[in-house]
Write an enzyme that holds these catalytic residues in place. Structure first.
Site, PDB file in Angstrom:
ATOM      1  N   ASP A  10      30.330  -9.575 -51.730  1.00 56.52           N
ATOM      2  CA  ASP A  10      29.282  -8.552 -51.866  1.00 56.52           C
ATOM      3  C   ASP A  10      29.787  -7.297 -52.573  1.00 56.52           C
ATOM      4  O   ASP A  10      28.999  -6.508 -53.081  1.00 56.52           O
ATOM      5  CB  ASP A  10      28.718  -8.174 -50.491  1.00 56.52           C
ATOM      6  CG  ASP A  10      27.812  -9.259 -49.930  1.00 56.52           C
ATOM      7  OD1 ASP A  10      27.625 -10.283 -50.610  1.00 56.52           O
ATOM      8  OD2 ASP A  10      27.304  -9.089 -48.811  1.00 56.52           O
ATOM      9  N   ARG A  48      31.920  -9.962 -40.981  1.00 59.73           N
ATOM     10  CA  ARG A  48      31.294 -11.156 -41.565  1.00 59.73           C
ATOM     11  C   ARG A  48      32.205 -12.375 -41.477  1.00 59.73           C
ATOM     12  O   ARG A  48      31.744 -13.496 -41.302  1.00 59.73           O
ATOM     13  CB  ARG A  48      30.963 -10.867 -43.033  1.00 59.73           C
ATOM     14  CG  ARG A  48      30.414 -12.059 -43.800  1.00 59.73           C
ATOM     15  CD  ARG A  48      30.294 -11.738 -45.274  1.00 59.73           C
ATOM     16  NE  ARG A  48      29.596 -12.777 -46.023  1.00 59.73           N
ATOM     17  CZ  ARG A  48      29.419 -12.755 -47.330  1.00 59.73           C
ATOM     18  NH1 ARG A  48      29.905 -11.748 -48.046  1.00 59.73           N
ATOM     19  NH2 ARG A  48      28.771 -13.722 -47.940  1.00 59.73           N
ATOM     20  N   PHE A 103      24.723   0.317 -44.341  1.00 58.07           N
ATOM     21  CA  PHE A 103      23.376   0.867 -44.201  1.00 58.07           C
ATOM     22  C   PHE A 103      23.178   1.566 -42.856  1.00 58.07           C
ATOM     23  O   PHE A 103      22.560   2.620 -42.788  1.00 58.07           O
ATOM     24  CB  PHE A 103      22.338  -0.243 -44.373  1.00 58.07           C
ATOM     25  CG  PHE A 103      22.541  -1.057 -45.613  1.00 58.07           C
ATOM     26  CD1 PHE A 103      22.874  -0.451 -46.822  1.00 58.07           C
ATOM     27  CD2 PHE A 103      22.417  -2.434 -45.585  1.00 58.07           C
ATOM     28  CE1 PHE A 103      23.072  -1.195 -47.973  1.00 58.07           C
ATOM     29  CE2 PHE A 103      22.615  -3.197 -46.737  1.00 58.07           C
ATOM     30  CZ  PHE A 103      22.939  -2.580 -47.928  1.00 58.07           C
ATOM     31  N   ARG A 135      30.002 -11.017 -35.943  1.00 57.62           N
ATOM     32  CA  ARG A 135      28.554 -10.856 -36.104  1.00 57.62           C
ATOM     33  C   ARG A 135      27.825 -11.982 -35.374  1.00 57.62           C
ATOM     34  O   ARG A 135      26.727 -11.785 -34.832  1.00 57.62           O
ATOM     35  CB  ARG A 135      28.167 -10.822 -37.581  1.00 57.62           C
ATOM     36  CG  ARG A 135      28.505 -12.096 -38.354  1.00 57.62           C
ATOM     37  CD  ARG A 135      27.971 -12.063 -39.765  1.00 57.62           C
ATOM     38  NE  ARG A 135      28.438 -13.205 -40.536  1.00 57.62           N
ATOM     39  CZ  ARG A 135      27.691 -13.870 -41.391  1.00 57.62           C
ATOM     40  NH1 ARG A 135      26.438 -13.518 -41.598  1.00 57.62           N
ATOM     41  NH2 ARG A 135      28.182 -14.893 -42.074  1.00 57.62           N
ATOM     42  N   HIS A 156      29.063  -6.786 -40.957  1.00 59.09           N
ATOM     43  CA  HIS A 156      29.558  -6.806 -42.343  1.00 59.09           C
ATOM     44  C   HIS A 156      30.349  -5.535 -42.686  1.00 59.09           C
ATOM     45  O   HIS A 156      30.212  -4.970 -43.765  1.00 59.09           O
ATOM     46  CB  HIS A 156      28.403  -6.981 -43.322  1.00 59.09           C
ATOM     47  CG  HIS A 156      27.730  -8.314 -43.221  1.00 59.09           C
ATOM     48  ND1 HIS A 156      27.008  -8.687 -42.103  1.00 59.09           N
ATOM     49  CD2 HIS A 156      27.671  -9.361 -44.085  1.00 59.09           C
ATOM     50  CE1 HIS A 156      26.525  -9.914 -42.288  1.00 59.09           C
ATOM     51  NE2 HIS A 156      26.919 -10.351 -43.469  1.00 59.09           N
ATOM     52  N   GLU A 215      16.243   1.571 -43.177  1.00 55.50           N
ATOM     53  CA  GLU A 215      17.192   1.810 -42.093  1.00 55.50           C
ATOM     54  C   GLU A 215      17.021   3.182 -41.427  1.00 55.50           C
ATOM     55  O   GLU A 215      17.180   3.302 -40.207  1.00 55.50           O
ATOM     56  CB  GLU A 215      18.625   1.666 -42.617  1.00 55.50           C
ATOM     57  CG  GLU A 215      18.987   0.258 -43.047  1.00 55.50           C
ATOM     58  CD  GLU A 215      18.541  -0.090 -44.454  1.00 55.50           C
ATOM     59  OE1 GLU A 215      18.767  -1.245 -44.880  1.00 55.50           O
ATOM     60  OE2 GLU A 215      17.968   0.800 -45.140  1.00 55.50           O
TER      61      GLU A 215
END
Length: 313
Positions: A117, A167, A83, A10, A109, A58
């Protein structure tokens, strides 16, 4: 031994966008209120007039990206994979895929390594979703060098592209001076005659380590990096299967619909071969440290080694 450099892909995405933006004024970056996490904030700092924060919307972002593409811009829409591929799926399919617009989707991610998460954010289904959209290219780079090259290659390609980033900081395995990204081409990283390990993303480095462990047991494993999952390198996969007679796929994604399924599709038609798929086994993830989750879900080097050894013996 010198310490191995580790960078999250990322981070590579954000840095590559900033460089690309300096060279090409038609690059527009969109984000959904996650610029700090997706690292598109690097581009925002360099070219704020070409950065659009769409907020936590999104699906709307996908529509905006589609509109920009029809005006000759090259939009990179960015969010977490959950998303970008999940929440916005209908708009990506109908507003971007169906008209085959020149939109690039930077999905960060992705996979189990999102860590704490938890299951709601650990998208292990995105490759399967994007593979099914006609004309969509799907790329999952193995490290910083490959990720930066993939972003540039996506810009140069005219059509929708899904770019999958992670991530977790992972080792840099490619040489920035010599590496060349080839669209739709796999990379043979290690030759071998007993079994072929085909990996993507962070699992490439884990597979190389597993091959070292296998060598100590007298098992000579070929390792192939498939960064472009669609279109996939059919010729390399078939040649490898015919050479070793055994194929193992490794991915930080569900074994349903991802790299393993793509490889199985090729082999079932062109070179039926014994194969095993290593990945997330039809289950949701959970909250926990990324490194521990990688071990628990069996995509670390030791787990790959054990599964490949059992398959070969």
């Amino acid at each position: 031994m010198p310490e191995v450099k580790k960078i999250a892909t990322r981070e590579s995405y954000g840095n590559a966008l900033a460089e690309l933006g300096k060279e090409h004024k038609d690059v527009i970056v969109l984000d959904a209120d996650l610029a700090g996490a997706t690292k598109t904030g690097v581009f925002k700092k360099a070219a704020p007039e070409r950065f659009v924060d769409c907020g936590i919307a999104e699906s709307n972002m996908a529509g905006i990206a589609a509109g920009l593409a029809t005006c000759g811009k090259v939009p990179f829409m960015s969010s977490f994979a959950m998303f970008a591929a999940g929440r916005a799926y209908e708009q990506v399919r109908n507003a971007i895929g169906y008209p085959h617009l020149n939109v690039k989707i930077g999905a960060t991610h992705a996979g189990i390594s999102v860590g704490e998460d938890g299951a709601t954010h650990q998208c292990n289904e995105d490759i399967a979703l994007m593979r099914n959209i006609p004309g969509m290219t799907v790329i999952c780079p193995s490290d910083d060098v490959e990720a930066k090259a993939a972003v540039r290659a996506a810009y140069e390609y005219n059509g929708p592209v899904y770019l999958r980033f992670g991530r977790l900081a992972i080792p840099v395995i490619n040489d920035a001076e010599t590496y060349r990204f080839e669209w739709g081409k796999g990379v043979e990283l290690r030759k071998g005659k007993d079994v072929t390990i085909i990996a993507t993303g962070l699992c490439v480095q884990q597979s190389l380590e597993a091959a070292d462990l296998l060598a100590k047991d007298g098992i000579d494993a070929q390792v192939i990096n498939i960064h472009t999952i669609k279109p996939i390198d059919e010729n390399l996969i078939v040649a490898a299967a015919q050479s070793t007679g055994k194929v193992v796929t490794v991915e930080e994604h569900s074994v349903i619909g991802g790299l393993g399924s793509a490889v199985a599709d090729v082999l079932s038609e062109k070179a039926p071969t014994k194969m095993v798929k290593i990945g997330i086994q039809d289950t949701f993830g959970e909250s926990g440290p990324a490194a521990e989750l990688i071990v628990k879900y069996g995509i670390d080097a030791k787990s790959i080694y054990e599964k490949v050894k059992a398959f070969c013996c």
